[in-house]
Design a protein around this motif. Sequence first.
Motif, PDB file in Angstrom:
ATOM      1  N   LEU A  44     -65.269 -29.982  29.300  1.00 52.52           N
ATOM      2  CA  LEU A  44     -64.176 -29.191  28.743  1.00 52.52           C
ATOM      3  C   LEU A  44     -64.561 -28.542  27.412  1.00 52.52           C
ATOM      4  N   LEU A  45     -65.565 -29.102  26.736  1.00 53.00           N
ATOM      5  CA  LEU A  45     -65.975 -28.564  25.433  1.00 53.00           C
ATOM      6  C   LEU A  45     -66.426 -27.105  25.489  1.00 53.00           C
ATOM      7  N   PRO A  46     -67.274 -26.717  26.440  1.00 48.03           N
ATOM      8  CA  PRO A  46     -67.694 -25.306  26.458  1.00 48.03           C
ATOM      9  C   PRO A  46     -66.750 -24.378  27.222  1.00 48.03           C
ATOM     10  N   LEU A  47     -65.709 -24.913  27.840  1.00 46.16           N
ATOM     11  CA  LEU A  47     -64.883 -24.104  28.738  1.00 46.16           C
ATOM     12  C   LEU A  47     -64.300 -22.858  28.075  1.00 46.16           C
ATOM     13  N   MET A  48     -63.690 -22.996  26.914  1.00 47.57           N
ATOM     14  CA  MET A  48     -63.077 -21.826  26.266  1.00 47.57           C
ATOM     15  C   MET A  48     -64.130 -20.791  25.854  1.00 47.57           C
ATOM     16  N   GLY A  49     -65.254 -21.250  25.350  1.00 47.44           N
ATOM     17  CA  GLY A  49     -66.318 -20.321  24.972  1.00 47.44           C
ATOM     18  C   GLY A  49     -66.885 -19.571  26.167  1.00 47.44           C
ATOM     19  N   ILE A  50     -66.993 -20.265  27.299  1.00 53.43           N
ATOM     20  CA  ILE A  50     -67.475 -19.617  28.524  1.00 53.43           C
ATOM     21  C   ILE A  50     -66.449 -18.601  29.011  1.00 53.43           C
ATOM     22  N   LEU A  51     -65.179 -18.991  28.992  1.00 45.39           N
ATOM     23  CA  LEU A  51     -64.133 -18.065  29.440  1.00 45.39           C
ATOM     24  C   LEU A  51     -64.047 -16.815  28.562  1.00 45.39           C
ATOM     25  N   LYS A  52     -64.323 -16.970  27.267  1.00 43.58           N
ATOM     26  CA  LYS A  52     -64.255 -15.836  26.336  1.00 43.58           C
ATOM     27  C   LYS A  52     -65.565 -15.065  26.233  1.00 43.58           C
ATOM     28  N   GLY A  53     -66.615 -15.549  26.897  1.00 45.39           N
ATOM     29  CA  GLY A  53     -67.896 -14.849  26.890  1.00 45.39           C
ATOM     30  C   GLY A  53     -68.669 -14.979  25.590  1.00 45.39           C
ATOM     31  N   ARG A  54     -68.488 -16.065  24.874  1.00 42.33           N
ATOM     32  CA  ARG A  54     -69.199 -16.262  23.600  1.00 42.33           C
ATOM     33  C   ARG A  54     -70.655 -16.631  23.862  1.00 42.33           C
ATOM     34  N   ARG A  55     -71.530 -15.804  23.367  1.00 40.84           N
ATOM     35  CA  ARG A  55     -72.960 -15.970  23.617  1.00 40.84           C
ATOM     36  C   ARG A  55     -73.477 -17.314  23.134  1.00 40.84           C
ATOM     37  N   TYR A  56     -73.021 -17.777  21.985  1.00 41.56           N
ATOM     38  CA  TYR A  56     -73.480 -19.062  21.451  1.00 41.56           C
ATOM     39  C   TYR A  56     -73.172 -20.204  22.421  1.00 41.56           C
ATOM     40  N   TYR A  58     -72.913 -19.918  25.640  1.00 38.53           N
ATOM     41  CA  TYR A  58     -73.840 -19.747  26.759  1.00 38.53           C
ATOM     42  C   TYR A  58     -75.243 -20.227  26.407  1.00 38.53           C
ATOM     43  N   GLN A  59     -75.541 -20.345  25.137  1.00 32.92           N
ATOM     44  CA  GLN A  59     -76.849 -20.829  24.730  1.00 32.92           C
ATOM     45  C   GLN A  59     -76.932 -22.355  24.758  1.00 32.92           C
ATOM     46  N   TRP A  60     -75.870 -23.061  24.354  1.00 30.98           N
ATOM     47  CA  TRP A  60     -75.965 -24.523  24.300  1.00 30.98           C
ATOM     48  C   TRP A  60     -75.395 -25.234  25.511  1.00 30.98           C
ATOM     49  N   ALA A  61     -74.461 -24.642  26.216  1.00 27.57           N
ATOM     50  CA  ALA A  61     -73.820 -25.315  27.352  1.00 27.57           C
ATOM     51  C   ALA A  61     -74.790 -25.676  28.491  1.00 27.57           C
ATOM     52  N   PRO A  62     -75.795 -24.855  28.782  1.00 28.74           N
ATOM     53  CA  PRO A  62     -76.736 -25.266  29.840  1.00 28.74           C
ATOM     54  C   PRO A  62     -77.450 -26.589  29.544  1.00 28.74           C
TER      55      PRO A  62
END
Length: 115
Positions: A44-56, A58-62
């Motif tokens: 759930l931590l990266p969910l909002m950033g992924i939904l909003k397309g935040r590049r940062y 996308y860099q750490w979530a993988p």
Amino acid sequence: MKTLQAISTVSLIALIFLCLAWELWLAPLRPGGSLLVLKTVPLLLPLMGILKGRRYTYQWAPMLVLAYFTEGVVRAWSDAGLSAWLAGGEVVLSVAFFFAAIYYARFSAPSRQAS
């Protein structure tokens, strides 16, 4: 890039729902569910950033998803029946998210946008 963002979003949400269903209803370690369902919380931590397309994000979530890949491989190898199939699904979803997110981060770099 929209395709990569869509694949990342769908695979992350599917992974969240898979983990919830797996540990609560489909094949929990104990009847009635187990505390292993808490493994969903870090997703759930990266969910909002992924939904909003935040590049940062996308860099750490993988890197976070590699833990789910590892769990899926181990449980696909060691579990039997439905749990092994669910683990295979976890592997597929984590790989899909990993590559889509990595390539989204790569192609959305400011140096690539300028050219």
